[in-house]
Design a protein around this motif. Structure first.
Motif, PDB file in Angstrom:
ATOM      1  N   LEU A 129       0.717  -1.345   0.072  1.00 44.33           N
ATOM      2  CA  LEU A 129      -0.123  -0.461  -0.060  1.00 44.33           C
ATOM      3  C   LEU A 129       1.099   1.250   0.132  1.00 44.33           C
ATOM      4  O   LEU A 129       1.481   1.884   1.246  1.00 44.33           O
ATOM      5  CB  LEU A 129      -1.694   0.201   1.367  1.00 44.33           C
ATOM      6  N   THR A 130       1.060   1.811  -0.835  1.00 44.64           N
ATOM      7  CA  THR A 130       2.040   3.221  -1.365  1.00 44.64           C
ATOM      8  C   THR A 130       0.999   4.576  -0.124  1.00 44.64           C
ATOM      9  O   THR A 130       1.557   4.850   0.142  1.00 44.64           O
ATOM     10  CB  THR A 130       1.598   3.850  -2.554  1.00 44.64           C
ATOM     11  N   LYS A 131      -0.213   4.726  -0.046  1.00 48.13           N
ATOM     12  CA  LYS A 131      -1.022   5.434   0.397  1.00 48.13           C
ATOM     13  C   LYS A 131      -1.971   5.157   1.228  1.00 48.13           C
ATOM     14  O   LYS A 131      -2.447   4.374   0.141  1.00 48.13           O
ATOM     15  CB  LYS A 131      -0.586   7.181   0.001  1.00 48.13           C
ATOM     16  N   MET A 132      -1.827   5.431   2.407  1.00 44.06           N
ATOM     17  CA  MET A 132      -3.262   5.512   2.615  1.00 44.06           C
ATOM     18  C   MET A 132      -3.794   6.676   3.487  1.00 44.06           C
ATOM     19  O   MET A 132      -3.181   7.445   4.537  1.00 44.06           O
ATOM     20  CB  MET A 132      -3.351   3.841   4.516  1.00 44.06           C
ATOM     21  N   ASP A 133      -4.929   7.362   3.446  1.00 48.40           N
ATOM     22  CA  ASP A 133      -5.710   8.472   4.152  1.00 48.40           C
ATOM     23  C   ASP A 133      -7.476   7.661   4.797  1.00 48.40           C
ATOM     24  O   ASP A 133      -7.829   7.397   3.560  1.00 48.40           O
ATOM     25  CB  ASP A 133      -5.677   9.166   2.958  1.00 48.40           C
ATOM     26  N   VAL A 134      -7.125   8.530   6.014  1.00 46.74           N
ATOM     27  CA  VAL A 134      -7.746   7.371   6.890  1.00 46.74           C
ATOM     28  C   VAL A 134      -8.956   9.682   7.032  1.00 46.74           C
ATOM     29  O   VAL A 134      -8.456  10.813   7.248  1.00 46.74           O
ATOM     30  CB  VAL A 134      -7.974   7.183   7.623  1.00 46.74           C
ATOM     31  N   ALA A 135     -10.347   9.222   6.995  1.00 44.11           N
ATOM     32  CA  ALA A 135     -11.693  10.514   7.281  1.00 44.11           C
ATOM     33  C   ALA A 135     -12.036   9.617   8.741  1.00 44.11           C
ATOM     34  O   ALA A 135     -13.276   8.597   8.182  1.00 44.11           O
ATOM     35  CB  ALA A 135     -12.197  10.628   6.334  1.00 44.11           C
ATOM     36  N   PHE A 136     -11.917   9.988   9.807  1.00 47.32           N
ATOM     37  CA  PHE A 136     -12.468   9.555  10.933  1.00 47.32           C
ATOM     38  C   PHE A 136     -14.162  10.572  11.529  1.00 47.32           C
ATOM     39  O   PHE A 136     -13.278  11.574  11.956  1.00 47.32           O
ATOM     40  CB  PHE A 136     -12.059   9.184  12.244  1.00 47.32           C
ATOM     41  N   SER A 137     -14.988  10.165  10.400  1.00 41.72           N
ATOM     42  CA  SER A 137     -15.779  11.812  11.130  1.00 41.72           C
ATOM     43  C   SER A 137     -16.750  11.833  12.084  1.00 41.72           C
ATOM     44  O   SER A 137     -16.942  13.368  12.713  1.00 41.72           O
ATOM     45  CB  SER A 137     -16.948  11.086  10.169  1.00 41.72           C
ATOM     46  N   ARG A 138     -16.037  11.669  13.410  1.00 43.60           N
ATOM     47  CA  ARG A 138     -16.811  11.715  14.961  1.00 43.60           C
ATOM     48  C   ARG A 138     -15.047  11.812  15.712  1.00 43.60           C
ATOM     49  O   ARG A 138     -15.703  12.136  16.974  1.00 43.60           O
ATOM     50  CB  ARG A 138     -17.814  10.879  15.351  1.00 43.60           C
ATOM     51  N   ASP A 139     -14.633  11.606  14.866  1.00 43.84           N
ATOM     52  CA  ASP A 139     -13.215  11.949  16.108  1.00 43.84           C
ATOM     53  C   ASP A 139     -13.155  13.458  16.518  1.00 43.84           C
ATOM     54  O   ASP A 139     -11.967  14.308  17.172  1.00 43.84           O
ATOM     55  CB  ASP A 139     -11.979  11.393  15.686  1.00 43.84           C
ATOM     56  N   GLN A 140     -13.502  14.537  16.181  1.00 45.11           N
ATOM     57  CA  GLN A 140     -13.213  15.527  15.389  1.00 45.11           C
ATOM     58  C   GLN A 140     -14.985  16.978  15.498  1.00 45.11           C
ATOM     59  O   GLN A 140     -16.046  16.006  15.185  1.00 45.11           O
ATOM     60  CB  GLN A 140     -12.140  16.447  15.375  1.00 45.11           C
ATOM     61  N   ALA A 141     -14.853  17.718  16.824  1.00 39.74           N
ATOM     62  CA  ALA A 141     -16.064  18.346  15.772  1.00 39.74           C
ATOM     63  C   ALA A 141     -16.892  18.743  15.180  1.00 39.74           C
ATOM     64  O   ALA A 141     -17.869  18.672  14.887  1.00 39.74           O
ATOM     65  CB  ALA A 141     -16.016  20.172  16.532  1.00 39.74           C
ATOM     66  N   GLU A 142     -15.935  18.969  13.629  1.00 39.62           N
ATOM     67  CA  GLU A 142     -16.720  18.841  12.393  1.00 39.62           C
ATOM     68  C   GLU A 142     -16.567  17.355  11.846  1.00 39.62           C
ATOM     69  O   GLU A 142     -15.245  16.974  11.715  1.00 39.62           O
ATOM     70  CB  GLU A 142     -15.071  20.047  11.564  1.00 39.62           C
ATOM     71  N   LYS A 143     -17.475  17.086  10.744  1.00 38.99           N
ATOM     72  CA  LYS A 143     -17.257  16.150  10.185  1.00 38.99           C
ATOM     73  C   LYS A 143     -16.371  16.434   9.059  1.00 38.99           C
ATOM     74  O   LYS A 143     -16.166  16.938   8.400  1.00 38.99           O
ATOM     75  CB  LYS A 143     -18.673  15.955   9.122  1.00 38.99           C
ATOM     76  N   VAL A 144     -14.852  14.728   9.451  1.00 39.34           N
ATOM     77  CA  VAL A 144     -14.630  15.193   7.862  1.00 39.34           C
ATOM     78  C   VAL A 144     -14.982  13.572   7.666  1.00 39.34           C
ATOM     79  O   VAL A 144     -14.997  12.458   7.899  1.00 39.34           O
ATOM     80  CB  VAL A 144     -12.899  14.645   8.526  1.00 39.34           C
ATOM     81  N   TYR A 145     -14.781  13.711   5.976  1.00 41.98           N
ATOM     82  CA  TYR A 145     -15.336  12.469   5.094  1.00 41.98           C
ATOM     83  C   TYR A 145     -14.358  12.258   4.083  1.00 41.98           C
ATOM     84  O   TYR A 145     -13.345  13.174   3.680  1.00 41.98           O
ATOM     85  CB  TYR A 145     -16.747  13.339   5.089  1.00 41.98           C
ATOM     86  N   VAL A 146     -13.414  11.168   3.324  1.00 43.05           N
ATOM     87  CA  VAL A 146     -13.064  11.138   2.544  1.00 43.05           C
ATOM     88  C   VAL A 146     -13.256  11.557   1.288  1.00 43.05           C
ATOM     89  O   VAL A 146     -11.370  12.258   0.867  1.00 43.05           O
ATOM     90  CB  VAL A 146     -13.246   9.540   2.112  1.00 43.05           C
ATOM     91  N   GLN A 147     -13.900  12.929   1.379  1.00 39.78           N
ATOM     92  CA  GLN A 147     -13.583  13.088   0.047  1.00 39.78           C
ATOM     93  C   GLN A 147     -12.572  14.859   0.859  1.00 39.78           C
ATOM     94  O   GLN A 147     -12.465  15.470  -0.424  1.00 39.78           O
ATOM     95  CB  GLN A 147     -15.079  13.953  -0.305  1.00 39.78           C
ATOM     96  N   ASP A 148     -12.767  14.964   1.788  1.00 37.07           N
ATOM     97  CA  ASP A 148     -11.794  15.719   2.320  1.00 37.07           C
ATOM     98  C   ASP A 148     -10.509  15.226   2.374  1.00 37.07           C
ATOM     99  O   ASP A 148      -9.317  16.716   1.382  1.00 37.07           O
ATOM    100  CB  ASP A 148     -12.236  16.084   4.221  1.00 37.07           C
ATOM    101  N   ARG A 149     -10.069  14.053   2.765  1.00 37.16           N
ATOM    102  CA  ARG A 149      -8.775  13.664   1.990  1.00 37.16           C
ATOM    103  C   ARG A 149      -8.310  13.594   0.548  1.00 37.16           C
ATOM    104  O   ARG A 149      -7.310  14.285   0.262  1.00 37.16           O
ATOM    105  CB  ARG A 149      -8.932  12.964   3.086  1.00 37.16           C
ATOM    106  N   ILE A 150      -9.844  13.376   0.089  1.00 35.37           N
ATOM    107  CA  ILE A 150      -9.526  13.788  -1.855  1.00 35.37           C
ATOM    108  C   ILE A 150      -8.882  15.429  -2.477  1.00 35.37           C
ATOM    109  O   ILE A 150      -7.913  15.406  -2.536  1.00 35.37           O
ATOM    110  CB  ILE A 150     -10.991  13.218  -2.210  1.00 35.37           C
ATOM    111  N   LYS A 151      -9.945  16.133  -1.352  1.00 32.05           N
ATOM    112  CA  LYS A 151      -9.120  16.979  -1.149  1.00 32.05           C
ATOM    113  C   LYS A 151      -8.345  18.045  -0.934  1.00 32.05           C
ATOM    114  O   LYS A 151      -7.221  18.977  -2.162  1.00 32.05           O
ATOM    115  CB  LYS A 151     -10.222  18.049  -1.089  1.00 32.05           C
TER     116      LYS A 151
END
Ligand code: NDP
Length: 604
Positions: free
Chosen positions: A516-538
């Motif tokens: 696996l060359t790269k892995m980007d994770v988005a845990f939506s409920r670990d902080q006040a603001e939602k973070v989703y996979v598309q935020d990582r893509i951006k």
């Protein structure tokens, strides 16, 4: 593993055999290739090939298919119907060209005389991915007039959706508008499509047989193979599933997770069932005994009462356990129970289709009848229910790694209704009801629309939040076993890092090994603001675009309603900003990736 067996799923031939085949056909024209494909198909079926004509000048007319059958399939059902239809046509002496619509050049339409289309529809009435271009072509000014074309359409859908069978309706309407003649009216089939599809097929072959076999050339060329797919037909199918053993059903979300996700392992034993990564496993299930007993009690009926379903006799308890759908419902049932019970709330729902759809999505049969109790005869009740249908799960393993096993990632569907927890049919069966060692009836549903690139050097970008991670675990196992050198980039997301990081240890292992060359994770409920996979893509826009520019294949798996659309829109933004394109041009960029099979989705 035997030498040369590694690529079994891709070629079925060892390297030497493949090389000699490629050499033999190198100089063939497309027509000769088509003829050869038919010749080999007939040979593989044990038919006599001695009688086949050689490719003389006259033979070119003979291999011209009299009937073209196109299918577009989200889950494989339309493909199954189309293949059976092609076999019946062939048996009736008709020469057939059977194709996935994505492999068909729409411009060829003007030279067709007889066309049958079998299509499914996406949830919100859009064409399935493999039919998007054909659909757009038919609706565009480029579509030719088709005054001599005779056609018929079979559409598969789910009547609980607003845009029921929409793609089939669109095809039918457009072909008619272009001047084509329907030889038989379009048939729209609901979830239990088998009987309607079968009678349409029989009728259509009867109708076409006479005119298509008159020319004397019929039946010469067997059904053309499906481009790009090497499928080994199994004796175990949706109708005749394999009774497999459940080996493992292990919770892989943490104790404090809001979700219960299971890693399920099933033993395919001696079945000989094979699958490729990207395929799905069909799972038949039984409704839970407790739910069946509760329903019978609410209805004030007897479990032993006899009922019949399509001419077969069962006790009411048997029928509700293994024959009929009771965990999923549809507006038609609300209408039925409104008329039986006379309940005002249900009657109001019948008047508002959207509300009825929402209500049926959130309530099981037992909840609907409990809220408006009424007497009903067992047979009348049974007649109002749908036949149980198997659920499809994206396969989470590669056979090169797990051999005769198949692994799934199953999210337990559950919700509260008046203080009672209700569970999904198949997910409840696999997680709550079936103990390890239990029998699970399964079949493989091939999915040629979700395949790793044939070239192991090609980079891949995988976007799979939640249970959408499943096929990418399989992709990694496959690429690992094949020692594929292409880069792999995974985007994963879920609610929390500590509770919901599915297969975390495996991903870390792949990162460490370099697979696996790269892995980007988005845990939506670990902080006040939602973070989703598309935020990582951006955040990684520049690099995502670079990967695409150097030929990466892009995959999305998981939630169809929100995630897949939002990720798509983000990709449009990324491509537009990084490529200096307008949003329309960026859409075209993705469209061209899709038609080159470089942008594939497995969403549900
Ligand atoms: P989900 O997709 O529900 O959740 C995974 C992650 O995605 C969570 O962090 C979630 O965040 C996040 N998310 C929510 N909305 C978006 C969005 N618009 N874009 C990107 N990410 C988003 O994972 P599950 O494994 O629970 O389920 C997968 C999906 O599969 C379900 O959403 C459901 O639609 C579908 N499904 C379908 C079934 C069927 O029978 N058809 C059965 C089971 C699941 P947060 O929750 O914090 O907002």
């Amino acid at each position: 593993m035997l030498p040369g067996q590694k690529n079994l799923n891709q070629t079925m031939l060892d390297a030497n055999q493949l090389a000699s085949l490629q050499e033999a056909i190198a100089a063939y024209t497309p027509l000769q290739l088509a003829w050869t494909s038919g010749y080999l198909a007939a040979k593989s079926e044990g038919g006599s090939v001695a009688a086949l004509p050689t490719a003389t000048a006259g033979a070119s007319a003979q291999v011209q298919a009299a009937l073209t059958i196109l299918f577009s399939s989200q889950t494989g059902n339309a493909k199954g119907v189309a293949k059976k239809l092609a076999e019946s046509a062939k048996a009736a002496g008709i020469t057939v060209n059977l194709k996935n619509v994505s492999e068909y050049k729409p411009k060829s339409l003007k030279s067709e005389t007889h066309l049958l289309i079998v299509t499914s529809t996406n949830g919100e009435g859009e064409a399935p991915d493999d039919a998007i271009e054909f659909h757009e072509f038919l609706a565009s000014k480029k579509a030719p007039k088709l005054p001599t074309l005779k056609y018929s359409v079979l559409s598969l859908g789910d009547s609980s959706y607003e845009f029921y069978c929409q793609t089939g309706k669109d095809f039918d309407e457009r072909l008619k508008a272009l001047g084509a003649t329907a030889v038989s009216p379009r048939v729209d089939c609901d979830v239990d499509y088998e009987e309607d599809a079968q009678s349409w097929s029989v009728h259509i072959i009867d109708t076409l047989k006479e005119e298509l076999t008159q020319s004397g050339d019929a039946g010469v060329a067997p059904v053309a193979g499906l481009t790009g797919s090497v499928e080994v037909e199994s004796q175990y199918t949706k109708q005749t599933p394999y009774a497999a053993e459940l080996l493992v059903s292990q919770k892989i979300t943490g104790r404090d997770s809001a979700k219960d996700v299971r890693h399920v392992e099933i033993d395919l034993g001696e079945s000989g069932l094979t699958y490729q990564v990207g395929d799905a496993l069909g799972v038949w299930f039984e409704n839970s005994t407790a739910l069946v007993e509760e329903l019978i009690a609410v209805l004030k009926l007897s479990a032993d009462e006899n009922v019949s379903i399509k001419g077969e006799n069962f006790t009411l308890s048997q029928a509700l356990t293994s024959e009929l759908e009771i965990t999923q419902t549809a507006p038609a049932f609300i209408e039925f129970w409104a008329s039986i019970s006379g309940d005002a709330k249900l009657k109001a729902l019948v008047e508002d289709k959207n509300a009825a759809r929402e209500y049926s999505a959130e309530h099981q049969i037992v909840d609907i009848v409990s809220a408006a109790p009424s007497d009903v005869a067992a047979q009348v009740f049974v007649d109002a229910l749908r036949k149980i249908t198997p659920r499809l799960y994206s396969i989470a393993s590669s056979q090169t790694e797990v051999e005769e096993e198949v692994h799934l990632t199953v999210g337990l569907v559950s919700y509260e209704e008046n203080g009672v927890t209700r569970f999904g049919g198949a997910s409840g069966f696999l997680t709550n009801d079936a103990e390890e060692g239990a029998t699970v009836k399964v079949f493989v549903e091939h999915n040629d629309n979700f395949r790793l690139p044939a070239d192991g050097n090609t980079p891949v970008i995988m976007v799979g939040p939640g249970t959408g991670v499943a096929p990418f675990r399989a992709f990694m196992q496959e690429r690992d076993a094949a020692e594929a050198e292409g880069d792999n980039w995974m985007f994963f997301g879920d609610q929390t890092f500590t509770q919901d990081f599915l297969y975390q240890v495996e991903w870390q292992g792949y990162l460490k090994s370099g697979l696996l060359t790269k892995m980007d994770v988005a845990f939506s409920r670990d902080q006040a603001e939602k973070v989703y996979v598309q935020d990582r893509i951006k955040e990684n826009a520049k690099e995502v675009f670079e990967w695409l520019e150097r030929g990466a294949h892009l995959y999305i798996c998981g939630d169809a309603n929100r995630m897949a659309k939002d990720v798509h829109n983000t990709l449009v933004d990324v491509i537009a900003s990084q490529g200096g394109l307008t949003p329309e041009q960026a859409e075209d960029y993705l469209k061209s990736l899709r038609s080159n099979k470089r942008y594939q989705k497995d969403v549900y």
